[in-house]
Each structure stands twice: as C-alpha cells, then as structure tokens.
Design a protein around this motif. Structure first.
Motif, PDB file in Angstrom:
ATOM      1  N   UNK A 257       0.866  -1.168   0.000  1.00  0.00           N
ATOM      2  CA  UNK A 257       0.000   0.000   0.000  1.00  0.00           C
ATOM      3  C   UNK A 257       0.911   1.230   0.000  1.00  0.00           C
ATOM      4  N   UNK A 258       0.370   2.429  -0.047  1.00  0.00           N
ATOM      5  CA  UNK A 258       1.231   3.612  -0.109  1.00  0.00           C
ATOM      6  C   UNK A 258       2.201   3.756   1.059  1.00  0.00           C
ATOM      7  N   UNK A 259       1.886   3.166   2.214  1.00  0.00           N
ATOM      8  CA  UNK A 259       2.739   3.340   3.386  1.00  0.00           C
ATOM      9  C   UNK A 259       3.680   2.172   3.651  1.00  0.00           C
ATOM     10  N   UNK A 260       3.346   0.981   3.172  1.00  0.00           N
ATOM     11  CA  UNK A 260       4.095  -0.222   3.528  1.00  0.00           C
ATOM     12  C   UNK A 260       4.836  -0.768   2.320  1.00  0.00           C
ATOM     13  N   UNK A 261       6.166  -0.745   2.397  1.00  0.00           N
ATOM     14  CA  UNK A 261       6.947  -1.361   1.325  1.00  0.00           C
ATOM     15  C   UNK A 261       8.286  -1.851   1.861  1.00  0.00           C
ATOM     16  N   UNK A 262       8.848  -2.813   1.143  1.00  0.00           N
ATOM     17  CA  UNK A 262      10.134  -3.427   1.454  1.00  0.00           C
ATOM     18  C   UNK A 262      11.107  -3.094   0.339  1.00  0.00           C
TER      19      UNK A 262
ATOM     20  N   UNK B 245      30.381  -6.012   1.362  1.00  0.00           N
ATOM     21  CA  UNK B 245      28.979  -5.683   1.166  1.00  0.00           C
ATOM     22  C   UNK B 245      28.126  -6.907   1.448  1.00  0.00           C
ATOM     23  N   UNK B 246      26.913  -6.667   1.942  1.00  0.00           N
ATOM     24  CA  UNK B 246      26.039  -7.763   2.340  1.00  0.00           C
ATOM     25  C   UNK B 246      24.637  -7.527   1.809  1.00  0.00           C
ATOM     26  N   UNK B 247      23.958  -8.613   1.468  1.00  0.00           N
ATOM     27  CA  UNK B 247      22.563  -8.538   1.070  1.00  0.00           C
ATOM     28  C   UNK B 247      21.728  -8.068   2.248  1.00  0.00           C
ATOM     29  N   UNK B 248      20.868  -7.079   2.024  1.00  0.00           N
ATOM     30  CA  UNK B 248      20.112  -6.455   3.107  1.00  0.00           C
ATOM     31  C   UNK B 248      18.670  -6.244   2.691  1.00  0.00           C
ATOM     32  N   UNK B 249      17.786  -6.209   3.696  1.00  0.00           N
ATOM     33  CA  UNK B 249      16.361  -5.993   3.470  1.00  0.00           C
ATOM     34  C   UNK B 249      15.852  -5.008   4.511  1.00  0.00           C
ATOM     35  N   UNK B 250      15.130  -3.987   4.046  1.00  0.00           N
ATOM     36  CA  UNK B 250      14.551  -3.012   4.964  1.00  0.00           C
ATOM     37  C   UNK B 250      13.067  -2.848   4.659  1.00  0.00           C
ATOM     38  N   UNK B 251      12.318  -2.363   5.665  1.00  0.00           N
ATOM     39  CA  UNK B 251      10.872  -2.199   5.530  1.00  0.00           C
ATOM     40  C   UNK B 251      10.442  -0.874   6.154  1.00  0.00           C
ATOM     41  N   UNK B 252       9.417  -0.270   5.556  1.00  0.00           N
ATOM     42  CA  UNK B 252       8.804   0.917   6.130  1.00  0.00           C
ATOM     43  C   UNK B 252       7.309   0.697   6.257  1.00  0.00           C
ATOM     44  N   UNK B 253       6.728   1.310   7.293  1.00  0.00           N
ATOM     45  CA  UNK B 253       5.280   1.300   7.464  1.00  0.00           C
ATOM     46  C   UNK B 253       4.703   2.712   7.494  1.00  0.00           C
ATOM     47  N   UNK B 254       5.553   3.709   7.211  1.00  0.00           N
ATOM     48  CA  UNK B 254       5.091   5.090   7.274  1.00  0.00           C
ATOM     49  C   UNK B 254       5.426   5.851   5.989  1.00  0.00           C
ATOM     50  N   UNK B 255       5.379   5.145   4.864  1.00  0.00           N
ATOM     51  CA  UNK B 255       5.589   5.804   3.583  1.00  0.00           C
ATOM     52  C   UNK B 255       7.015   6.211   3.318  1.00  0.00           C
ATOM     53  N   UNK B 256       7.974   5.601   4.006  1.00  0.00           N
ATOM     54  CA  UNK B 256       9.372   5.892   3.751  1.00  0.00           C
ATOM     55  C   UNK B 256       9.970   6.940   4.661  1.00  0.00           C
ATOM     56  N   UNK B 257       9.208   7.428   5.640  1.00  0.00           N
ATOM     57  CA  UNK B 257       9.795   8.398   6.576  1.00  0.00           C
ATOM     58  C   UNK B 257      10.835   7.745   7.469  1.00  0.00           C
TER      59      UNK B 257
END
Length: 418
Positions: free
Chosen positions: A76-81, A92-104
């Motif tokens: 949705x507009x606020x949740x992305x990985x 360098x390492x493979x990494x994963x990040x997540x946001x629930x506030x639209x990228x803030x």
C-alpha cells in the motif's frame, strides 16, 4: 565496451553473506503446507479468502550503513520493502529493509543468506565470456564469479508472506523473520502474487516455465501452457489472481496467455517481435507492454485484463536506446497506472503518458545522475494505487524514486531509522 544481452533477468550489486538485517541463516527445511489435500492449490497453501494471518509483525533493527536499493515491493502507499546491499565490516552484504510510514523511517529485517550480484540469465554463450555457457546465471559486471544462488528481487503478497528471488528462490511466511530456500529447476526471472496465488517464471534450459503456488505454502508446481516450449524473453503480470504471461511459443509467435488459478489458460496474439525483450506491468485489469530488440521498441496496452492487446505507436524520441559507449544496456521498463496512464523508462529518460500513449512528456527528476557514457537506466517501474509509485534507477547510480501524485513529481527515498 557496451554489453547487451537477451534474457536480462536481474540487475543488482555484488554482495556476500550477511548478519541480521544484512543477510540471515539459510534454512533448507520445506513447509509443504497441507500436502494431503487433493487440490494442487490447496497443497501449495492457497486459501479461498487470503487475508494476512494475525501474526505479530517482525520487529526490525536500524538500517545498515551504506544501504543501496536494488528492488522494491509495496502493499500500500505506506508499507513497502526494499532489497539492497549494505556495508558489513569490510564487505557488502545482502540487506532488506521495511517501512510502514511511507518511507519516513525504515527498519532492517533479516535477509536470505545469498549474494546480491550483478546477474543475468544467459540462454547462450557470449563471445569472449567462457563463463556464459548455456543455461546459467552469470555475473555480467566483469568482476566476481558465476553463481546460481544470487538474488536480485523481492516481492511480498501480504505482511507475512514474501519471496526473494533470482538465481535462487527464498520464501518467508513470518514477515521476514526467517527465510527458506526452495528447490526450483532454474533461475526465477519474475514472481508476482495476487489474491492468495503466487506465480513465477523460471528458466528451464533455453526457455521458461510458469509455476504456481499458494502464497502461504512452498509447493511450487509447473503450469503447462499451449504452444510450448516458451521462449526465454518472457514476462509476467498478475490481474487479481490470474497470471498474464507474454512469451514466444514454439512456432516463433508472440502470444499473451491468461492463466487462471484453476481452469484452462487462454492465448491471444500480441504485436511483439519474436525474441524481443518484454516488460509487462499491470494496474488492476489494465496492462502495458513494452518490447525491444535490435530493430527498436514496440508498445501495446490491454484494457480487458490481458485478453487482447492493442498496439500503441512509439513517438520519435521515446524509448531511446543506450549509446554504444554505455558499459551496459538495460531493456526499457514500463509502469502501468491506468488504461490511459503509464511510465516509460529508457536510456537517459523517464516519460509519462496520460492520454493512452499519444504523448510522452519527459519527467524531471531532481538530482538525476546521468553521464555521457552511462545515461540513467532503470530496472523497475510500478504503482501501488492511483497516486503512489516507484522507479528503481540502476545506472550510473542506484536510487529508489517515489511519487505521491501519480508520477508528476518524484523524490529520492532516503533510508534512515527514526
């Protein structure tokens, strides 16, 4: 020297194994999700009403230093990985990040223990590259080794079920807390999900095979399509729970297949030259298709869920090829917004139409990096709703761009922990 190869399946940065938020332990046990059911989709974990399971969300840590984006997936507009690479000590390492506030703000999650590499599937040998024997995922950056376990993309179907894929396929069913490596017959070049069903295109020898599974399970099964085998330059989008695959068939003709989760697939011709690279994007039941080969680019769109495709003329100056001096030539990308609106990304430009493809005004991206040798090139464009969308820039610098006004204006996503 310019390098351009058919069947380009994934682009990322060379990386190695990792720590929490920067790679994770490799899990080899498989979750077969109810294997006693007679229904293949039930065996694979499909549920008729697929809602996110009420599990606690995976807590995250701080974003690792030097995080660089490679692939994005949004619910949705606020949740992305965002899948990418980051500094882990002196590597360098493979990494994963997540946001629930639209990228803030972002939180780091465990990532699969797989290298993130500059990779492509090569259906045949490249002159002067002995590592590109037929049917291999290879490093196309000129440094690093050939690997079949690299990953390059991320997709989530809901808050708990997701995949990281490329040369290997990893699945999570706990929001990214743990990852399981799944056996597949070849590299996964595209994976999409909708309404409880996941679909994947997998390279099998010189062609591709469509696979299907329920999003909550790991029992991936091949789906036969008429006119096979399918050529390697194929792409996939999902309309609700139905896969739409554009590929060459055994007679050398390009066709669009609509494949429901149950029932017989249907095929229709599409105006795309045989062997051309294809990129397909869906917004609801509206789809846009871009095809490119040595003779130039072709566009088509569908307003009926992929049952038929109508050619769209390509105006002069749109879908420009990379200059011969470019170190790498990526295929164009398309991001569907509606039947009338879409984005096109090609060498050095990002354009947008709102009139069905009659005009494609050039978009201005603040601080866009482009050089004479390496114009800006892209590896993904897509929207999650009528306003919010993303573009992943790959060359000459890797940047995740986000829009909140349907593609009129764009800003860089900054990865910080609040």
């Amino acid at each position: 020297m310019r390098r351009s190869w058919r069947g380009l399946a994934a682009l990322a940065v060379l990386a190695a194994t990792a720590l929490t938020g920067c790679g994770g332990g490799r899990l080899l046990a498989l979750d077969l999700g109810g294997a006693t059911s007679p229904d293949p989709l039930a065996r694979s974990g499909f549920r008729a009403s697929q809602a996110a399971e009420p599990r606690a969300a995976t807590p995250g840590g701080p974003v690792p230093a030097g995080f660089v984006p490679v692939s994005v997936t949004a619910l949705d507009p606020d949740t992305f990985w965002v899948l990418g690479t980051a500094l882990c000590g002196h590597q360098s390492c493979t990494s994963l990040v997540r946001t629930r506030d639209g990228g803030r703000s972002f939180a780091a999650l465990p990532a699969p223990a797989a290298p993130l590499a500059e990779i492509a599937y090569v259906p045949g040998p490249i002159p002067g590259r002995p590592d590109t024997r037929k049917g291999r995922m290879v490093n196309i950056g000129g440094s690093g080794t050939t690997t079949d376990v690299s990953v390059a993309d991320v997709r989530f179907a809901d808050p708990v079920n997701g995949w990281v894929y490329g040369g290997a396929l990893f699945a999570t069913h706990d929001g990214g807390a743990t990852w399981t490596e799944l056996p597949m017959p070849g590299p996964v070049t595209r994976l999409e999900a909708g309404q409880g069903v996941a679909w994947a295109l997998t390279q099998t020898g010189p062609g591709v095979t469509l696979y299907q599974a329920g999003v909550t399970g790991d029992d991936w099964r091949p789906v036969p399509l008429p006119g096979g085998p399918l050529g390697s330059s194929a792409d996939l989008a999902v309309v609700r729970d139905t896969a739409v695959v554009v590929a060459d068939t055994g007679d050398g003709q390009a066709r669009a297949f609509r494949v429901p989760p149950r029932g017989a697939p249907a095929a229709a011709p599409v105006s795309c030259r045989a062997g051309a690279q294809r990129v397909l994007s869906a917004a609801g039941d509206r789809l846009w298709l871009v095809c490119q080969d040595e003779r130039g680019a072709q566009l088509a769109r569908s307003t009926d869920g992929g049952r038929t495709f109508t050619p769209v003329p390509v105006p002069p100056g749109v879908l420009t090829p990379a200059p011969r001096t470019a170190r790498l030539a990526l295929p164009p990308v398309v991001g569907a917004l509606s039947g009338q609106a879409a984005l096109l990304g090609s060498a050095g430009q990002l354009t947008r139409t709102t009139d069905g493809g009659a005009t494609w005004p050039l978009l201005a991206l603040p601080g866009l990096v482009s050089t004479g040798r390496d114009p800006a090139q892209w590896r993904y464009a897509g929207f999650t709703g009528p306003s919010v969308g993303f573009v992943v820039q790959s060359l000459p610098r890797q940047v995740l761009w986000r829009t909140t006004d349907g593609g009129r204006t764009w800003s860089k996503v900054a990865f910080s922990t609040r």
